[in-house]
Design a protein around this motif. Sequence first.
Motif, PDB file in Angstrom:
ATOM      1  N   GLY A 174      22.613 -10.581  -6.370  1.00  0.00           N
ATOM      2  CA  GLY A 174      22.942  -9.769  -7.521  1.00  0.00           C
ATOM      3  C   GLY A 174      21.697  -9.457  -8.327  1.00  0.00           C
ATOM      4  N   ILE A 175      21.921  -9.036  -9.556  1.00  0.00           N
ATOM      5  CA  ILE A 175      20.829  -8.679 -10.470  1.00  0.00           C
ATOM      6  C   ILE A 175      20.993  -9.464 -11.764  1.00  0.00           C
ATOM      7  CG2 ILE A 175      19.690  -6.849 -11.777  1.00  0.00           C
ATOM      8  CD1 ILE A 175      19.335  -6.543  -8.798  1.00  0.00           C
ATOM      9  N   TYR A 176      19.901 -10.070 -12.216  1.00  0.00           N
ATOM     10  CA  TYR A 176      19.878 -10.718 -13.524  1.00  0.00           C
ATOM     11  C   TYR A 176      19.016  -9.857 -14.436  1.00  0.00           C
ATOM     12  CZ  TYR A 176      19.415 -14.249 -17.187  1.00  0.00           C
ATOM     13  OH  TYR A 176      19.452 -14.911 -18.387  1.00  0.00           O
ATOM     14  N   ALA A 177      19.643  -9.182 -15.391  1.00  0.00           N
ATOM     15  CA  ALA A 177      18.930  -8.285 -16.313  1.00  0.00           C
ATOM     16  C   ALA A 177      18.530  -9.076 -17.550  1.00  0.00           C
ATOM     17  CB  ALA A 177      19.806  -7.097 -16.672  1.00  0.00           C
ATOM     18  N   SER A 178      17.341  -9.625 -17.528  1.00  0.00           N
ATOM     19  CA  SER A 178      16.900 -10.543 -18.575  1.00  0.00           C
ATOM     20  C   SER A 178      16.544  -9.834 -19.874  1.00  0.00           C
ATOM     21  CB  SER A 178      15.683 -11.317 -18.083  1.00  0.00           C
ATOM     22  OG  SER A 178      15.157 -12.122 -19.110  1.00  0.00           O
ATOM     23  N   CYS A 182      12.220  -9.501 -17.519  1.00  0.00           N
ATOM     24  CA  CYS A 182      12.425  -8.306 -16.727  1.00  0.00           C
ATOM     25  C   CYS A 182      13.713  -8.502 -15.937  1.00  0.00           C
ATOM     26  CB  CYS A 182      11.248  -8.070 -15.782  1.00  0.00           C
ATOM     27  SG  CYS A 182      11.048  -9.392 -14.548  1.00  0.00           S
ATOM     28  N   SER A 183      14.037  -7.587 -15.071  1.00  0.00           N
ATOM     29  CA  SER A 183      15.182  -7.765 -14.183  1.00  0.00           C
ATOM     30  C   SER A 183      14.751  -8.559 -12.954  1.00  0.00           C
ATOM     31  CB  SER A 183      15.748  -6.405 -13.762  1.00  0.00           C
ATOM     32  OG  SER A 183      16.333  -5.745 -14.864  1.00  0.00           O
ATOM     33  N   TRP A 184      15.662  -9.413 -12.484  1.00  0.00           N
ATOM     34  CA  TRP A 184      15.398 -10.251 -11.327  1.00  0.00           C
ATOM     35  C   TRP A 184      16.416  -9.953 -10.234  1.00  0.00           C
ATOM     36  CZ3 TRP A 184      11.566 -14.165 -11.156  1.00  0.00           C
ATOM     37  CH2 TRP A 184      10.873 -14.371 -12.358  1.00  0.00           C
ATOM     38  N   MET A 222      11.023 -10.691  -9.065  1.00  0.00           N
ATOM     39  CA  MET A 222      10.959  -9.757 -10.185  1.00  0.00           C
ATOM     40  C   MET A 222      11.144  -8.328  -9.685  1.00  0.00           C
ATOM     41  SD  MET A 222       7.645 -11.529 -12.047  1.00  0.00           S
ATOM     42  CE  MET A 222       7.254 -10.036 -12.967  1.00  0.00           C
ATOM     43  N   LEU A 223      11.855  -7.526 -10.466  1.00  0.00           N
ATOM     44  CA  LEU A 223      12.041  -6.109 -10.148  1.00  0.00           C
ATOM     45  C   LEU A 223      11.156  -5.214 -10.999  1.00  0.00           C
ATOM     46  CD1 LEU A 223      15.908  -5.936  -9.618  1.00  0.00           C
ATOM     47  CD2 LEU A 223      14.109  -5.755  -7.884  1.00  0.00           C
TER      48      LEU A 223
END
Length: 387
Positions: A174-178, A182-184, A222-223
Amino acid sequence: MKKILAVIVLLAAIFPIITADGSSADTPLTVSQALAKKNDHKTYYVKGYIVGEYRDYSNNKHFYNITPPFDGTTAFLIADDINEIDLSRMMPVQIKDYVDEYNLSENPQYWRKSLTVKGTLTDYFTLPGIKNLTDWIAPQEPVIDETVYWNFYETFETKKAYTPNDSQKMYGGGIYASDETCSWKFVGATYGNSSNDMKWDNAAAHLRLTESTSGEPGYICMLDDKNNGIGYIRLWAARYKDDKGAASFGVYLSSDQGQTWEAIQTGIPIEKELTEYQFTVMRPGEWRIKIGKTDNSTNGIDIDNIHISDYYTPSAIESISNPTHLHIWGAQNAICFETTAPETISIYAIDGTLVTRQTIEGNNSIAIPAGFYIVTTPSTSTKIMVR
């Protein structure tokens, strides 16, 4: 006669190190020497670097910060090594009488600076510590705030920030939008906030396999690029509580937005308890990092509290107050230097023999065998240990 005098001067320079007994501010104990006293409840002078702050001891767990942001607690952590991350080689120092002027939340410039205190060696937060201070020799002014280079940290605390690719498939990624960094991207991983996840506070990134019990090793990456380069990477990791077997992880860098990855270190064994790891990168530019399992076992690992510093060197700090300052330090079979102006240095062996005299400039090193040396300039004399 001149050589004899040189030997006397050189021996006098290193004599305080040899005879340090903690009886005065001129002969303080090192942290390792103080630890060896095993809480003898006597009073000594002790000198070390302020490497962090101690927060609390609860449920048999130590809570402390050795990277920003700081909370402003009433206890420092000091160590002999400015980059120390092992709590067993640190000592908590009670600073309640000095907390307003020196706590790291309001005074972050004192982080990674030298401090000498006089106090009683005694148990403090179940650790060998220093309390009841009667003397305090603060870092010399001016002191430069290094925390400005440590502005990237991820704690994975916001559950709503994680969006799985498939709610029915726990390790489908999935995506973790910190909100912090940043997004992970999560692959073979999930948001770990169960009672069995090993974490600092409420959650960690939980890595396993892409199909839970089969597939490829999981990872997070990291994205978005981190600007200003990478100096150090610090992170906490542990094996998922219910899993008994061995597991390992690796850390990787990418300078092309994640198209290719370069291994910094792989096959790092995972401990049962949360353990802090540090990786020295020291590269300018724009980078992304990836942290992943490097074994095919079904054992899960938790990753938490990721801190990444900007790329910076000692001269980047010191040049703020003195643009022509010369910085010299020992390394593996070399003496390294950084200077923005030509400087003549002389390197002596401990017996007073001149090893070499050179005019140096820029950022470079001088090959030299392991040992102790005295490096002099027209205005300074510095003791150097070469490994």
